[in-house]
Write an enzyme that holds these catalytic residues in place. Structure first.
Site, PDB file in Angstrom:
ATOM      1  N   SER A 107       0.830  -1.205   0.000  1.00  5.41           N
ATOM      2  CA  SER A 107       0.000   0.000   0.000  1.00  5.41           C
ATOM      3  C   SER A 107       0.860   1.249   0.000  1.00  5.41           C
ATOM      4  O   SER A 107       1.849   1.337   0.741  1.00  5.41           O
ATOM      5  CB  SER A 107      -0.907   0.008   1.232  1.00  5.41           C
ATOM      6  OG  SER A 107      -1.598   1.236   1.343  1.00  5.41           O
ATOM      7  N   ASP A 108       0.493   2.215  -0.844  1.00  4.98           N
ATOM      8  CA  ASP A 108       1.167   3.503  -0.754  1.00  4.98           C
ATOM      9  C   ASP A 108       0.730   4.190   0.533  1.00  4.98           C
ATOM     10  O   ASP A 108      -0.286   3.842   1.123  1.00  4.98           O
ATOM     11  CB  ASP A 108       0.893   4.366  -1.981  1.00  4.98           C
ATOM     12  CG  ASP A 108      -0.565   4.768  -2.108  1.00  4.98           C
ATOM     13  OD1 ASP A 108      -1.423   3.975  -1.700  1.00  4.98           O
ATOM     14  OD2 ASP A 108      -0.843   5.865  -2.623  1.00  4.98           O
ATOM     15  N   LYS A 109       1.503   5.172   0.964  1.00  3.70           N
ATOM     16  CA  LYS A 109       1.257   5.813   2.255  1.00  3.70           C
ATOM     17  C   LYS A 109       0.379   7.057   2.130  1.00  3.70           C
ATOM     18  O   LYS A 109      -0.722   7.112   2.683  1.00  3.70           O
ATOM     19  CB  LYS A 109       2.591   6.185   2.914  1.00  3.70           C
ATOM     20  CG  LYS A 109       2.428   6.933   4.251  1.00  3.70           C
ATOM     21  CD  LYS A 109       3.755   7.395   4.791  1.00  3.70           C
ATOM     22  CE  LYS A 109       4.258   8.618   4.074  1.00  3.70           C
ATOM     23  NZ  LYS A 109       3.500   9.855   4.418  1.00  3.70           N
TER      24      LYS A 109
ATOM     25  N   THR B  90      -3.511   7.335   1.339  1.00  2.00           N
ATOM     26  CA  THR B  90      -4.160   6.031   1.438  1.00  2.00           C
ATOM     27  C   THR B  90      -4.137   5.545   2.877  1.00  2.00           C
ATOM     28  O   THR B  90      -5.172   5.276   3.475  1.00  2.00           O
ATOM     29  CB  THR B  90      -3.454   5.002   0.520  1.00  2.00           C
ATOM     30  OG1 THR B  90      -3.480   5.485  -0.820  1.00  2.00           O
ATOM     31  CG2 THR B  90      -4.156   3.653   0.587  1.00  2.00           C
TER      32      THR B  90
END
Length: 858
Positions: free
Chosen positions: A335-337, A340
């Site tokens: 997951s991107d930070k 998100t």
């Protein structure tokens, strides 16, 4: 260097080496250009011929290959063969049914292939259409596609950077390159820095020299990765394996039957005729139609399409149906930070006080050194932290100096409510501390505070004030700034962990910021700085084993670039993981396309949406867990259908072969087999609506297990059908039994077998739809029950009234129904034993494991 890696370093372009690192003067000399004159028109044309256009070149597939693509592959070939045989024999009803299914499957595949090109098309649309270039000593507006290495170009507010540049003049520019690098704030640029193609200028105006164009730019490398990315759907692989299994069985049985018929006609009867050859061909047709799971792609697609509809109601749009099935087996979510896992809103923590004793005073002074109309993220955060923003209206900003990357601070001259004039400044803490001329203990205190904040992933902003026209400054305090996690992120991650999905954070931010965010979310703090861990010349498709192992162990990654994200996904896939990837920018597109389930989050760029298989329209990741649950339900439905279809196909094939070899009797006519395909597969599409339990852990295709279970059930289905056939022959040979069972002719026996396979097949689905006892919850859904019993009743009416098949009495129909109902319970016992053996859960297997472990000292 691998071509796909030669992006921001144009070492592969005309021998120009390290133009992104060398001093600006050397860069200009290497490119043979003067910053105040630019290239001549002749030089530009010559270099355009040498380096090619500044554009993304897409390799187009020919129209014929595009059209014929969906008609290739094992299942397609077998369907086509059956259709051709049907046409040759003049069985046009059979041909129409088979060819219709072939066209339906081809249309689905063609539609999916068209969507696959959306990502690259979106990337092309992100490039600048025009550029301002210095040609022959004059500034000109030229098509961006004509830019060449050595061109001098001007960039300013609102402009898309048209190529990779080294900035050669100008004071300052703030460039938003988040879509490329993942950085959460615009990057401050000064002379000597690099500007990437596709990024957007937010502030300032500068001039730069083009050092890379087209596919050699940072942006171009991303596009190349997108074009080459993509993993084969596990559902497609499963269908091919199932088809190959059934094809092998069908071919073996066909060879046995052909050999038997030829031997009987030539050797035994010595009476070979062309009619016999046609009869053999007719039988091969029957076997082909029986063996091909023609409706399997349609069932898979419809089941996943309905799942996509369910997800759309939860604000998740599916753009690639196979990704739903892939999500069921996902065990790692990258997951991107920013935006998100976090809110993507800079927030102030409690100020660290120095000369001031009031936190709001520090914030107010910082707000006065800001300009709200510039919509700068830091200025907005500082002003937003004021408890009473109306207080600013009592002050008047006389003069304002914006942030620049050299001075690293802003400054404002302000008139206070009591008529005094003061100066306020905010910026890098070390710069503000030097401005205040602190003594050594206070300077050390500032340094320690900044280090402590940095270790927690906080940005630090110093605030100072001068009341004597800048002669002396007071350091009021330090403002800690951070991007806080979303309120639902930790709960979402915890729930994903309970489902057996490990979340790894991937971000372009610094390691300290990533580590602190990961700590707050409970992800772990083993964060790898990707730019340091990955060799610069590494092929992202061939990650070395030691790096792949480090990727697997890591809790997250910081300072990542597009090739790093792609390499992370590829390495995890090569180590046996099913990977979901979230992202929102151009830099995420290659990894999104390569991932088993690429997910574009809310607010994603067109390039990210085009590459993704799942598009979230609501912020955050909470819908991911819903997608996992829905995917596992869908997988359960497809898995149960697969076991059912293989078992039923084996039943039909072996029944035909055994009855022909042992009894010299054809149990099913060609029209019966075609009707079986319709009656057994058409209503089975209602399995997409079935109630299915959600697996607690990731589930994948285990073809050995599927084929083993389906083969055992298929074997006993053959026992069930052939047993009824033997009973039928016994009845036909006994007058009293004929009267009792109301069965008198072999034609009627064919109808009996037809009815038994329809009823037995539908009842078999009750067995295969769950690994538990079939009479325990979750119970079959109303649509599934309605579809099955509607076709059961239709088959009964066909036999009762003689529609397309020989007529049967109601008495005979009742006996067939009773026989198949008894077998429902017998098949469930067999299923339970088979699953226990396949999953090593029987008591004797447990005793054996205990004995082995005891001997090994475990």
């Amino acid at each position: 260097m691998n071509e796909s890696n030669a992006v921001s370093n144009p070492a592969s372009v005309g021998g120009l080496v390290d133009l992104d690192k060398r001093p600006v003067a050397e860069v200009l000399a290497a490119l043979d250009v003067k910053a105040d004159a630019g290239l001549s028109n002749a030089e530009a044309e010559q270099r355009l011929a040498q380096y090619g256009p500044n554009a993304l070149v897409e390799q187009q597939k020919g129209l014929l290959a595009t059209l014929l693509g969906p008609f290739t592959g094992p299942i397609a070939y077998m369907i086509e063969a059956a259709a051709l045989v049907s046409a040759f024999l003049g069985r046009w009803n059979d041909f129409a049914v088979i060819f219709g299914l072939l066209l339906f499957n081809a249309a689905l595949e063609f539609w999916q292939e068209r969507k696959a090109s959306n990502a690259l098309a979106a990337l092309k649309n992100s490039l600048a259409p025009e550029a301002t270039a210095l040609r022959a000593g004059q500034w000109q507006t030229v098509p961006a596609s004509t830019l060449v290495p050595g061109d001098i170009v001007k960039i300013r507010l609102g402009v898309i950077v048209p190529a990779d540049l080294r900035l050669v003049s100008g004071d300052y520019a703030a460039i938003d390159q988040a879509a490329l690098t993942g950085e959460s704030l615009p990057a401050s640029k000064k002379v000597g820095d690099e500007a990437y193609s596709g990024s957007v200028v937010k502030e300032g105006e500068m001039e730069g020299v083009v050092i890379a164009t087209g596919s050699n730019t940072f942006f171009g490398r991303t596009a190349q990765l997108v074009a080459g990315a993509g993993s084969v759907s596990h559902a497609q692989t499963a269908m091919f394996q199932i088809a190959n299994f059934l094809i092998v069985v069908a071919v073996v049985l066909a060879l046995i039957m052909v050999g038997f018929d030829v031997w009987r006609d030539i050797v035994v009867q010595d009476d070979w005729k062309w009619e016999d050859a046609l009869n053999i061909l007719q039988f091969v047709l029957i076997l082909l139609v029986a063996s091909i799971p023609v409706a399997m792609p349609a069932v898979f697609s419809i089941t996943m399409a309905l799942g996509a509809l369910a997800l759309s109601k939860q604000k998740a749009i599916v753009s690639k149906l196979s990704a739903i099935e892939e999500m069921a087996g996902v065990d790692i979510l990258c997951s991107d930070k920013t935006g998100t896992l976090t809110k993507n809103v800079l927030t102030l923590a409690e100020p660290i006080l120095f000369a001031s004793t009031d936190p709001q005073e520090v914030i107010r002074s910082g707000a006065l050194a800001s300009k709200i109309e510039d919509r700068d993220a830091i200025d907005t955060a500082v002003i937003g932290a004021l408890q009473d923003q109306a207080v600013l209206s009592a002050y008047k900003q006389i003069n304002y100096k914006p942030f620049d990357p050299v001075g690293k601070r802003t400054q404002a001259e302000v008139s206070t409510p009591d008529g005094k004039t003061i100066l306020v400044s905010k910026g890098a803490p070390q710069v503000i501390a030097a401005l205040a001329n602190l003594d050594d203990p206070d300077a050390a205190k500032v340094k320690q505070a900044v280090e402590d904040l940095g270790a927690k992933g906080y940005r630090a902003l110093g605030v100072a004030r001068s009341e004597d026209d800048g002669k002396t400054w007071s350091l009021l305090g330090i403002l800690p700034m951070f991007d806080p996690p979303r309120d639902d992120s930790k709960a979402t991650i915890d729930e994903a962990a309970r489902k057996g999905v490990r979340v790894k954070m991937v971000t372009g931010d610094d390691t300290a910021i990533a580590r602190e965010t990961a700590r707050q979310l409970g992800l772990g703090t083993h964060i790898i700085p990707a730019a340091e861990a990955f060799p610069k010349d590494m092929d992202p498709n061939k990650v070395p084993p030691d790096i792949a192992e480090a990727i697997e162990r890591a809790d997250g990654f910081a300072r990542v670039f597009p090739e790093h994200k792609y390499a992370i996904v590829k390495a995890l896939q090569d180590r046996g993981h099913l990977v979901a990837m979230t992202g929102d920018g151009v830099n995420d597109a290659p990894a999104l396309k390569q991932a088993d389930c690429g997910t574009a989050v809310s607010g994603a760029t067109d390039a990210a949406r085009g590459a993704a298989a799942l598009i979230l329209t609501a912020p955050g990741l909470s819908v991911i867990n819903s997608a996992v649950d829905e995917a596992r339900r869908i997988f359960g439905r497809i898995n149960s259908y697969t076991i059912y279809r293989v078992a039923l196909t084996m039943d039909i094939m072996f029944l035909v072969v055994l009855s022909t070899l042992l009894l010299d009797f054809t149990p099913l006519t060609a029209i019966m087999i075609v009707m079986l395909a319709v009656l057994d597969d058409a209503p089975i599409m209602a399995i997409a609506y079935d109630n299915t339990e959600v697996a607690p852990q990731p589930i994948r295709w285990k073809m050995r297990r599927v084929l083993a279970v389906s083969s055992v059930l298929g074997l006993f289905s053959v026992v069930q059908s052939f047993g009824l056939l033997l009973i039928g022959f016994t009845i036909l040979n006994s007058a009293p039994d004929q009267a009792f069972f109301q069965l008198f002719t072999q034609a009627e026996l064919q109808s009996v077998m037809f009815l038994q396979i329809v009823l037995g097949g539908h009842f078999l689905l009750y067995n295969t739809r769950t690994a538990r006892w079939f009479f325990l919850p979750p119970f079959p859904s109303l649509p599934l029950n309605a579809a099955l019993w509607a076709t059961n009743i239709l088959a009964i009416l066909m036999c009762a009234y003689g529609w397309l098949v020989p007529k049967l009495s109601w008495t005979t129909i009742g006996w067939v129904l009773a026989y198949t109902l008894v077998w429902v319970f017998l098949m469930d016992v067999i299923k339970r034993i088979t699953y226990a053996l396949a999953d090593h859960k029987t008591e004797w297997q447990a005793k054996h494991r205990r004995a082995v472990n005891q001997q090994l000292g475990a």
